[in-house]
Enzyme design. Structure first.
Site, PDB file in Angstrom:
ATOM      1  N   LYS A   1       2.959  10.059  10.043  1.00 13.28           N
ATOM      2  CA  LYS A   1       2.716   9.521   8.741  1.00 13.28           C
ATOM      3  C   LYS A   1       1.658  10.518   8.244  1.00 13.28           C
ATOM      4  O   LYS A   1       0.579  10.070   8.413  1.00 13.28           O
ATOM      5  CB  LYS A   1       2.615   8.201   8.513  1.00 13.28           C
TER       6      LYS A   1
ATOM      7  N   LYS B   1      -4.270   6.431  15.217  1.00 12.56           N
ATOM      8  CA  LYS B   1      -5.063   7.194  14.428  1.00 12.56           C
ATOM      9  C   LYS B   1      -6.363   7.581  15.381  1.00 12.56           C
ATOM     10  O   LYS B   1      -6.899   6.580  15.996  1.00 12.56           O
ATOM     11  CB  LYS B   1      -5.838   6.316  13.203  1.00 12.56           C
TER      12      LYS B   1
ATOM     13  N   GLU C   1       5.107  -2.075   8.263  1.00 14.09           N
ATOM     14  CA  GLU C   1       3.834  -1.969   8.787  1.00 14.09           C
ATOM     15  C   GLU C   1       2.773  -2.648   8.163  1.00 14.09           C
ATOM     16  O   GLU C   1       2.793  -3.174   7.084  1.00 14.09           O
ATOM     17  CB  GLU C   1       3.130  -0.586   8.608  1.00 14.09           C
TER      18      GLU C   1
ATOM     19  N   ASP D   1      -1.167  -1.564  12.506  1.00 18.70           N
ATOM     20  CA  ASP D   1      -2.153  -0.661  12.329  1.00 18.70           C
ATOM     21  C   ASP D   1      -3.531  -1.366  12.246  1.00 18.70           C
ATOM     22  O   ASP D   1      -4.053  -1.354  13.040  1.00 18.70           O
ATOM     23  CB  ASP D   1      -2.064   0.190  11.057  1.00 18.70           C
TER      24      ASP D   1
ATOM     25  N   GLN E   1       0.574  -1.153   0.056  1.00 19.73           N
ATOM     26  CA  GLN E   1      -0.049   0.140  -0.170  1.00 19.73           C
ATOM     27  C   GLN E   1       0.720   1.469   0.063  1.00 19.73           C
ATOM     28  O   GLN E   1       0.410   2.210  -0.812  1.00 19.73           O
ATOM     29  CB  GLN E   1      -1.049  -0.028   1.236  1.00 19.73           C
TER      30      GLN E   1
ATOM     31  N   ASP F   1       4.293  -0.045   4.232  1.00 20.46           N
ATOM     32  CA  ASP F   1       2.986  -0.337   4.788  1.00 20.46           C
ATOM     33  C   ASP F   1       2.567  -1.479   4.011  1.00 20.46           C
ATOM     34  O   ASP F   1       1.998  -0.992   2.780  1.00 20.46           O
ATOM     35  CB  ASP F   1       2.063   0.826   4.830  1.00 20.46           C
TER      36      ASP F   1
ATOM     37  N   GLU G   1      -2.894   9.145  -1.403  1.00 21.09           N
ATOM     38  CA  GLU G   1      -1.937  10.012  -0.407  1.00 21.09           C
ATOM     39  C   GLU G   1      -0.990  10.667  -1.049  1.00 21.09           C
ATOM     40  O   GLU G   1      -0.144  11.022  -0.199  1.00 21.09           O
ATOM     41  CB  GLU G   1      -1.554   8.902   0.525  1.00 21.09           C
TER      42      GLU G   1
END
Length: 358
Positions: free
Chosen positions: A330, A279, A227, A254, A105, A184, A147
């Site tokens: 991040k 988060k 991650e 995560d 990702q 990630d 992103e």
């Protein structure tokens, strides 16, 4: 969004009107009671968190102090001065954040922690521009993912590192000294029928096969950060991977931990992670998020405060990262307004810290 606003106007606001804005714990507790579920499914985390964050902002303004300093009152401050976290720049997007170009990702470049934030931001921006030039030279797409990272179509995930090294070399920076790599993986997205299916291998891979793959990847690319390398329920695999490479690579949860104190405790008990993504939107209130940070810090985990893939221009998360003295932040690529807003806020805070001599 409309449902969240309706819940705020018809359920949350009537219950909170008249409460003192400085009583963050009481306000967050009231909203948790109003919702009455473990995952904020009744009112929605978007509704609850937006009110929690607005409360925090309002109280900071009322106290006439910067938001990041206001947040410090809720943090155990023994030997933990406020600091600007080291940025992680997501320069190549794949998985669900792009169009079926790569399995992993996010491919991250991470400046050395010895750099100031301003220096780190300059490094990230230079690599991002250099990478765009390299992609153009190779007739690859320079379209960006969710992103802000580029999303070139490549035959394997491993080949991303070849291109990244070219881009870094062109900026006269050194991998392993000035800049480090991170991924990630978001392994849930290509895990099916107890096997991992990715373009680097013709056959589906077991957890042991994936661990061997990461060991090989680590030898050639010196990963600092890894991650969600395995499925969120593959606890044995996580524990084995952590035992093998966590001395040189931060193993981060995560999807595994989802800023949830119960999932975090399971991960700690099984020695599955050495770092955690934080988060606020995963748990729903500022105070609950702070509580998870404290547990993670007590356990000696590296703390990465993260944005979400679907972001706004709000920069609360930047103040939050500094307030809790996170190790890393991040916030996506050094591009697109909703990402740049966070980096600009960190620049402002760095200047404020210098002026305040903190």
């Amino acid at each position: 969004v409309l449902k969240a606003i309706k819940n705020i106007e018809t359920i949350i606001a009537p219950a909170l009107v008249g409460m003192e804005v400085s009583k963050q714990q009481e306000i967050d507790k009231k909203m948790i009671e109003l919702d009455g579920t473990q995952n904020k499914s009744r009112l929605g985390a978007n509704a609850v968190l937006s009110v929690s964050m607005a409360t925090c902002r309002s109280a900071a303004k009322s106290s006439v102090i910067p938001l990041f300093l206001y947040l410090r009152q809720f943090v155990r401050k023994e030997n933990i001065p406020p600091k600007i976290p080291t940025p992680m720049f997501n320069v190549v997007n794949g998985g669900k954040h792009a169009e079926d170009n790569l399995d992993f990702q996010e491919f991250l470049v991470i400046p050395a922690s010895s750099k100031t934030f301003e220096e780190g931001l300059q490094i990230g921006t230079n690599i991002y521009k250099s990478l765009k030039d390299i992609l153009k030279q190779n007739n690859m797409s320079t379209l960006t993912g969710d992103e802000g990272g580029f999303s070139p179509k490549l035959p394997t995930n491993h080949e991303v590192f070849t291109i990244l090294k070219q881009a870094i070399t062109a900026t006269s920076l050194r991998v392993g000294f000035d800049i480090f790599f991170g991924i990630d993986v978001a392994a849930n997205s290509f895990y099916e029928n107890k096997q991992y299916h990715m373009r680097d291998r013709a056959q589906g891979l077991s957890a042991k096969d994936m661990i061997s793959y990461y060991e090989e990847l680590n030898k050639t690319n010196r990963l600092l950060y890894l991650e969600d390398p395995l499925s969120e329920d593959d606890w044995d695999g996580w524990s084995e991977l952590s035992s093998k490479i966590s001395q040189e690579t931060i193993i981060v949860g995560d999807d595994l931990t989802v800023t949830n104190p119960y999932r975090l405790q399971m991960a700690l008990d099984k020695k599955a992670i050495t770092g955690i993504i934080i988060k606020p939107n995963q748990i729903g209130t500022v105070m609950e998020t702070l509580a998870v940070v404290e547990v993670a810090r007590e356990a000696g985990l590296k703390i990465t405060v993260s944005h979400r893939s679907g972001e706004s221009n709000d920069d609360f998360i930047a103040d939050f990262a500094v307030g809790v003295s996170a190790d890393y932040a991040k916030f996506g690529a050094p591009a697109r307004g909703e990402r740049v807003a966070k980096y600009n806020r960190l620049l402002q805070i760095e200047k404020q810290l210098k002026e305040l001599k903190i």
